[in-house]
Design a protein around this motif. Structure first.
Motif, PDB file in Angstrom:
ATOM      1  N   TRP A  12       0.367  -1.037  -0.054  1.00 46.36           N
ATOM      2  CA  TRP A  12       0.425   0.008   0.107  1.00 46.36           C
ATOM      3  C   TRP A  12       1.358   0.832   0.365  1.00 46.36           C
ATOM      4  N   ASP A  13       1.748   1.222  -0.759  1.00 50.09           N
ATOM      5  CA  ASP A  13       2.621   2.543  -0.933  1.00 50.09           C
ATOM      6  C   ASP A  13       1.770   2.892  -1.709  1.00 50.09           C
ATOM      7  N   PHE A  14       2.178   4.301  -2.203  1.00 54.68           N
ATOM      8  CA  PHE A  14       2.245   5.283  -2.948  1.00 54.68           C
ATOM      9  C   PHE A  14       2.856   5.158  -4.937  1.00 54.68           C
ATOM     10  N   ARG A  34       6.113   8.112   6.112  1.00 52.82           N
ATOM     11  CA  ARG A  34       4.951   8.936   6.646  1.00 52.82           C
ATOM     12  C   ARG A  34       3.238   9.120   5.552  1.00 52.82           C
ATOM     13  N   THR A  35       4.240   9.713   4.097  1.00 47.90           N
ATOM     14  CA  THR A  35       3.548   9.899   3.966  1.00 47.90           C
ATOM     15  C   THR A  35       3.509   9.213   2.233  1.00 47.90           C
ATOM     16  N   SER A  36       4.699   8.337   2.054  1.00 47.39           N
ATOM     17  CA  SER A  36       4.338   7.132   1.544  1.00 47.39           C
ATOM     18  C   SER A  36       3.055   5.873   1.343  1.00 47.39           C
ATOM     19  N   ASN A  37       3.376   5.943   1.967  1.00 45.61           N
ATOM     20  CA  ASN A  37       2.247   5.080   2.358  1.00 45.61           C
ATOM     21  C   ASN A  37       0.342   5.013   3.388  1.00 45.61           C
ATOM     22  N   MET A  38      -0.409   4.445   2.208  1.00 44.30           N
ATOM     23  CA  MET A  38      -1.606   4.831   2.647  1.00 44.30           C
ATOM     24  C   MET A  38      -2.109   4.650   4.326  1.00 44.30           C
ATOM     25  N   PHE A  43      -2.907   6.631   9.288  1.00 40.61           N
ATOM     26  CA  PHE A  43      -2.738   6.878  10.899  1.00 40.61           C
ATOM     27  C   PHE A  43      -1.813   7.718  11.093  1.00 40.61           C
ATOM     28  N   LEU A  44      -0.843   8.395  10.672  1.00 34.07           N
ATOM     29  CA  LEU A  44       0.262   9.448  11.136  1.00 34.07           C
ATOM     30  C   LEU A  44       0.149  10.201  10.651  1.00 34.07           C
ATOM     31  N   ASP A  45      -0.797  10.785   9.810  1.00 36.70           N
ATOM     32  CA  ASP A  45      -0.383  12.350   9.137  1.00 36.70           C
ATOM     33  C   ASP A  45      -1.723  13.078  10.019  1.00 36.70           C
ATOM     34  N   PRO A  46      -1.196  13.821  11.033  1.00 34.25           N
ATOM     35  CA  PRO A  46      -2.613  14.670  11.382  1.00 34.25           C
ATOM     36  C   PRO A  46      -3.540  15.355  10.488  1.00 34.25           C
ATOM     37  N   LEU A  86       3.390   0.650  12.402  1.00 35.75           N
ATOM     38  CA  LEU A  86       2.355   0.927  12.417  1.00 35.75           C
ATOM     39  C   LEU A  86       1.448   0.673  14.216  1.00 35.75           C
ATOM     40  N   LEU A  87       1.998  -0.560  14.178  1.00 37.17           N
ATOM     41  CA  LEU A  87       1.789  -1.617  15.753  1.00 37.17           C
ATOM     42  C   LEU A  87       2.155  -0.640  16.553  1.00 37.17           C
TER      43      LEU A  87
END
Length: 160
Positions: A12-14, A34-38, A43-46, A86-87
């Motif tokens: 799920w990487d862009f 943090r911006t290259s994966n959906m 979950f991590l990009d406010p 992510l966990l």
């Protein structure tokens, strides 16, 4: 007007996107985890929590879809490293992952609250090529009403 479109790989990487997707979603940086994966973005990009007013429903669906998409591959090094990250970084992700829900991609509409484009509703469809070796997912967004179409067109015209 072009519709926002992006392509995700098995992790799920862009991997591909068009300019409208970049404008709508705030850009993608292949060098930034943090911006290259959906999932990381959700979950991590406010900013994405603000972008998606129905964030809880979207992340629940996304995690269930990811579990279905990675069935049998969760222990591969690429997927395992993403899951480990992510966990450790998101209690919300861990709670949803531990539910073990599985889902196909829905055909639905998402409400967006873009910081400069305003509120809009966009239909969302995901397509996966057939076959066991197909690792990509193509996602297309399309306005569902005239107001959303006008707002998206204005956003794209203002930035392009």
């Amino acid at each position: 007007m072009s519709q926002p479109v992006y392509v995700l790989d098995a992790r799920w990487d862009f991997v591909l996107w068009n300019r409208p997707a970049e404008i709508l979603f705030g850009g993608f940086d292949p060098g930034d985890d943090r911006t290259s994966n959906m999932l990381a973005r959700l979950f991590l990009d406010p900013g994405w929590r603000v972008l998606f007013p129905e964030w809880e429903a979207i992340v629940h669906s996304a995690v269930a879809q990811f579990r279905a998409a990675t069935a049998g591959r969760a222990s591969t090094p690429e997927v395992a490293s993403l899951l480990e990250d992510l966990l450790g970084a998101s209690r919300e992700f861990a709670a949803l992952w531990n539910r073990r829900d599985v889902s196909d991609p829905p055909v639905w509409s998402k409400r967006f609250r873009h910081p400069t484009g305003g509120e809009m509703m966009l239909a969302y469809s995901t397509y996966r090529p057939e076959g066991p070796d197909q690792e990509f997912r193509v996602t297309i967004y399309q306005p569902v009403d005239d107001a959303s179409s006008q707002r998206l067109a204005a956003l794209l015209a203002a930035v392009s």
